[in-house]
Design a protein around this motif. Structure first.
Motif, PDB file in Angstrom:
ATOM      1  N   CYS A   1      26.766  48.708  37.027  1.00  0.00           N
ATOM      2  CA  CYS A   1      28.147  49.413  36.826  1.00  0.00           C
ATOM      3  C   CYS A   1      29.241  48.273  36.092  1.00  0.00           C
ATOM      4  CB  CYS A   1      28.860  49.907  37.986  1.00  0.00           C
ATOM      5  SG  CYS A   1      30.294  50.925  37.568  1.00  0.00           S
ATOM      6  N   PRO A   2      29.727  48.720  35.290  1.00  0.00           N
ATOM      7  CA  PRO A   2      30.718  47.583  34.784  1.00  0.00           C
ATOM      8  C   PRO A   2      32.034  47.409  35.815  1.00  0.00           C
ATOM      9  CG  PRO A   2      30.582  49.548  33.173  1.00  0.00           C
ATOM     10  CD  PRO A   2      29.840  49.841  34.364  1.00  0.00           C
ATOM     11  N   ILE A   3      32.706  46.312  35.542  1.00  0.00           N
ATOM     12  CA  ILE A   3      33.720  45.855  36.772  1.00  0.00           C
ATOM     13  C   ILE A   3      34.939  45.808  35.783  1.00  0.00           C
ATOM     14  CG2 ILE A   3      34.540  43.954  38.150  1.00  0.00           C
ATOM     15  CD1 ILE A   3      31.500  43.511  38.658  1.00  0.00           C
ATOM     16  N   SER A   4      35.979  46.399  36.236  1.00  0.00           N
ATOM     17  CA  SER A   4      37.326  46.204  35.544  1.00  0.00           C
ATOM     18  C   SER A   4      38.067  44.904  35.718  1.00  0.00           C
ATOM     19  CB  SER A   4      38.477  47.606  36.166  1.00  0.00           C
ATOM     20  OG  SER A   4      38.718  46.942  37.361  1.00  0.00           O
ATOM     21  N   MET A   5      39.022  44.670  35.158  1.00  0.00           N
ATOM     22  CA  MET A   5      39.856  43.463  35.209  1.00  0.00           C
ATOM     23  C   MET A   5      40.362  43.041  36.548  1.00  0.00           C
ATOM     24  SD  MET A   5      40.144  42.026  32.161  1.00  0.00           S
ATOM     25  CE  MET A   5      41.422  40.869  32.307  1.00  0.00           C
ATOM     26  N   THR A   6      40.679  44.177  37.610  1.00  0.00           N
ATOM     27  CA  THR A   6      41.035  43.941  38.826  1.00  0.00           C
ATOM     28  C   THR A   6      39.653  43.824  39.841  1.00  0.00           C
ATOM     29  OG1 THR A   6      41.083  46.148  39.194  1.00  0.00           O
ATOM     30  CG2 THR A   6      43.048  44.970  38.451  1.00  0.00           C
TER      31      THR A   6
ATOM     32  N   LEU B   1      46.444  26.258  43.410  1.00  0.00           N
ATOM     33  CA  LEU B   1      46.930  27.332  43.840  1.00  0.00           C
ATOM     34  C   LEU B   1      48.522  27.018  43.746  1.00  0.00           C
ATOM     35  CD1 LEU B   1      44.795  28.541  46.897  1.00  0.00           C
ATOM     36  CD2 LEU B   1      44.921  29.822  44.242  1.00  0.00           C
ATOM     37  N   GLU B   2      49.154  26.087  44.257  1.00  0.00           N
ATOM     38  CA  GLU B   2      50.360  25.802  44.386  1.00  0.00           C
ATOM     39  C   GLU B   2      51.008  25.729  43.022  1.00  0.00           C
ATOM     40  OE1 GLU B   2      53.628  23.201  47.086  1.00  0.00           O
ATOM     41  OE2 GLU B   2      51.428  22.162  46.663  1.00  0.00           O
ATOM     42  N   ALA B   3      50.462  24.909  42.099  1.00  0.00           N
ATOM     43  CA  ALA B   3      51.026  24.723  40.521  1.00  0.00           C
ATOM     44  C   ALA B   3      50.940  26.348  39.861  1.00  0.00           C
ATOM     45  CB  ALA B   3      49.913  23.728  39.955  1.00  0.00           C
ATOM     46  N   ASN B   4      50.091  27.076  40.238  1.00  0.00           N
ATOM     47  CA  ASN B   4      50.159  28.324  39.477  1.00  0.00           C
ATOM     48  C   ASN B   4      51.012  29.225  40.022  1.00  0.00           C
ATOM     49  OD1 ASN B   4      48.299  28.164  36.864  1.00  0.00           O
ATOM     50  ND2 ASN B   4      47.307  26.772  38.566  1.00  0.00           N
ATOM     51  N   LEU B   5      50.997  29.317  41.455  1.00  0.00           N
ATOM     52  CA  LEU B   5      51.650  30.605  42.045  1.00  0.00           C
ATOM     53  C   LEU B   5      52.932  30.154  42.843  1.00  0.00           C
ATOM     54  CD1 LEU B   5      48.158  31.818  43.721  1.00  0.00           C
ATOM     55  CD2 LEU B   5      49.475  32.639  41.609  1.00  0.00           C
TER      56      LEU B   5
ATOM     57  N   GLU C   1      39.384  25.831  54.167  1.00  0.00           N
ATOM     58  CA  GLU C   1      38.528  24.947  54.424  1.00  0.00           C
ATOM     59  C   GLU C   1      37.068  25.229  53.638  1.00  0.00           C
ATOM     60  OE1 GLU C   1      37.246  21.616  55.753  1.00  0.00           O
ATOM     61  OE2 GLU C   1      39.160  22.379  56.379  1.00  0.00           O
ATOM     62  N   GLN C   2      36.638  26.429  53.874  1.00  0.00           N
ATOM     63  CA  GLN C   2      35.326  26.795  53.470  1.00  0.00           C
ATOM     64  C   GLN C   2      35.407  27.588  52.193  1.00  0.00           C
ATOM     65  OE1 GLN C   2      33.217  28.218  56.755  1.00  0.00           O
ATOM     66  NE2 GLN C   2      32.744  26.100  57.496  1.00  0.00           N
ATOM     67  N   PHE C   3      36.667  27.931  51.422  1.00  0.00           N
ATOM     68  CA  PHE C   3      36.838  28.532  50.333  1.00  0.00           C
ATOM     69  C   PHE C   3      35.624  28.363  49.238  1.00  0.00           C
ATOM     70  CE2 PHE C   3      40.893  31.062  50.610  1.00  0.00           C
ATOM     71  CZ  PHE C   3      40.638  31.482  51.961  1.00  0.00           C
ATOM     72  N   ILE C   4      35.767  26.980  48.887  1.00  0.00           N
ATOM     73  CA  ILE C   4      34.816  26.682  47.610  1.00  0.00           C
ATOM     74  C   ILE C   4      33.705  26.783  48.016  1.00  0.00           C
ATOM     75  CG2 ILE C   4      34.167  24.459  46.392  1.00  0.00           C
ATOM     76  CD1 ILE C   4      36.857  25.256  45.837  1.00  0.00           C
ATOM     77  N   GLU C   5      32.891  26.249  49.207  1.00  0.00           N
ATOM     78  CA  GLU C   5      31.502  26.378  49.466  1.00  0.00           C
ATOM     79  C   GLU C   5      31.077  27.685  49.553  1.00  0.00           C
ATOM     80  OE1 GLU C   5      27.793  25.120  49.476  1.00  0.00           O
ATOM     81  OE2 GLU C   5      29.531  23.652  49.205  1.00  0.00           O
ATOM     82  N   LYS C   6      31.759  28.660  50.035  1.00  0.00           N
ATOM     83  CA  LYS C   6      31.220  29.982  50.136  1.00  0.00           C
ATOM     84  C   LYS C   6      31.340  30.619  48.940  1.00  0.00           C
ATOM     85  CE  LYS C   6      32.709  30.526  55.063  1.00  0.00           C
ATOM     86  NZ  LYS C   6      33.250  31.433  55.993  1.00  0.00           N
TER      87      LYS C   6
ATOM     88  N   LEU D   1      47.297  38.215  43.703  1.00  0.00           N
ATOM     89  CA  LEU D   1      45.756  38.051  44.127  1.00  0.00           C
ATOM     90  C   LEU D   1      44.768  38.306  42.829  1.00  0.00           C
ATOM     91  CD1 LEU D   1      45.720  39.775  47.564  1.00  0.00           C
ATOM     92  CD2 LEU D   1      45.916  37.377  47.221  1.00  0.00           C
ATOM     93  N   LEU D   2      45.128  39.149  41.971  1.00  0.00           N
ATOM     94  CA  LEU D   2      43.957  39.748  41.271  1.00  0.00           C
ATOM     95  C   LEU D   2      44.199  39.265  39.595  1.00  0.00           C
ATOM     96  CD1 LEU D   2      43.301  43.413  42.698  1.00  0.00           C
ATOM     97  CD2 LEU D   2      42.084  41.170  43.201  1.00  0.00           C
ATOM     98  N   ALA D   3      45.367  39.065  39.401  1.00  0.00           N
ATOM     99  CA  ALA D   3      45.816  38.830  37.891  1.00  0.00           C
ATOM    100  C   ALA D   3      44.771  37.764  37.406  1.00  0.00           C
ATOM    101  CB  ALA D   3      47.079  38.268  37.567  1.00  0.00           C
ATOM    102  N   ARG D   4      44.581  37.826  36.180  1.00  0.00           N
ATOM    103  CA  ARG D   4      43.691  36.974  35.183  1.00  0.00           C
ATOM    104  C   ARG D   4      44.708  36.208  34.090  1.00  0.00           C
ATOM    105  NH1 ARG D   4      38.628  36.384  36.501  1.00  0.00           N
ATOM    106  NH2 ARG D   4      37.532  38.124  37.733  1.00  0.00           N
ATOM    107  N   PRO D   5      44.691  34.977  33.951  1.00  0.00           N
ATOM    108  CA  PRO D   5      43.849  34.007  34.527  1.00  0.00           C
ATOM    109  C   PRO D   5      44.526  33.311  35.631  1.00  0.00           C
ATOM    110  CG  PRO D   5      45.029  33.222  32.443  1.00  0.00           C
ATOM    111  CD  PRO D   5      45.352  34.808  32.855  1.00  0.00           C
ATOM    112  N   ILE D   6      45.689  33.515  36.387  1.00  0.00           N
ATOM    113  CA  ILE D   6      46.407  32.947  37.038  1.00  0.00           C
ATOM    114  C   ILE D   6      46.455  33.550  38.489  1.00  0.00           C
ATOM    115  CG2 ILE D   6      47.253  31.272  35.471  1.00  0.00           C
ATOM    116  CD1 ILE D   6      50.135  32.884  35.982  1.00  0.00           C
ATOM    117  N   GLY D   7      45.766  34.544  38.947  1.00  0.00           N
ATOM    118  CA  GLY D   7      45.791  34.970  40.187  1.00  0.00           C
ATOM    119  C   GLY D   7      44.911  34.166  41.247  1.00  0.00           C
ATOM    120  N   LEU D   8      45.198  34.271  42.296  1.00  0.00           N
ATOM    121  CA  LEU D   8      44.587  33.661  43.282  1.00  0.00           C
ATOM    122  C   LEU D   8      43.248  33.800  43.385  1.00  0.00           C
ATOM    123  CD1 LEU D   8      45.856  32.987  47.031  1.00  0.00           C
ATOM    124  CD2 LEU D   8      43.255  33.533  46.359  1.00  0.00           C
ATOM    125  N   LEU D   9      42.543  34.820  43.012  1.00  0.00           N
ATOM    126  CA  LEU D   9      41.018  34.740  43.028  1.00  0.00           C
ATOM    127  C   LEU D   9      40.485  34.149  41.588  1.00  0.00           C
ATOM    128  CD1 LEU D   9      40.561  38.314  44.857  1.00  0.00           C
ATOM    129  CD2 LEU D   9      40.479  36.226  45.619  1.00  0.00           C
TER     130      LEU D   9
END
Length: 123
Positions: free
Chosen positions: A112-117, A47-51, A80-85, A18-26
């Motif tokens: 506040c700084p944000i971590s990689m996750t 998503l399918e190509a990377n996961l 359905e609405q992931f992109i727009e939201k 879910l959280l990995a960069r650069p190829i996590g779902l988010l």
């Protein structure tokens, strides 16, 4: 799906998917919303190509949904609405206003700084 081992290890695998960069779902979703022509199909394809090799992620072959196998049970997501939201960004003016807030909690959340996750890093 039965867990074949340590719950902590499976939870880590799920979080990484879910959280990995650069190829996590988010991060894939975050990248996809930057393209004006992005839509549900383009997101699902990326998503399918990377996961597709993940033990946690599967794309349903008969419909436009995907499944994330959380430790408790699989969850079906309809993007359905992931992109727009996810295109609903705060304007720079609102962010600046929040950073100057007299409320210490609001100010902290916006400075506040944000971590990689994606977690807030305590100071």
């Amino acid at each position: 799906m039965a867990l074949d081992g340590d719950l902590a290890a499976y939870s880590r695998l799920c979080l990484d998917t879910l959280l990995a960069r650069p190829i996590g779902l988010l991060s894939i979703l975050e990248e996809e919303v930057k393209f004006p022509s992005a839509n549900k199909s383009s997101l699902l394809n990326k998503l399918e190509a990377n996961l597709s090799g993940s033990k946690v992620f599967t794309k349903d072959k008969t419909s436009d949904v995907f499944v994330v196998r959380h430790f408790a049970e699989p969850v079906i997501y309809n993007p359905e609405q992931f992109i727009e939201k996810n295109r609903n960004f705060l304007s720079p003016e609102v962010i600046a206003l929040m950073r100057d807030s007299s409320d210490p909690t609001i100010k902290y959340l916006f400075t506040c700084p944000i971590s990689m996750t994606g977690r807030l890093v305590s100071r």
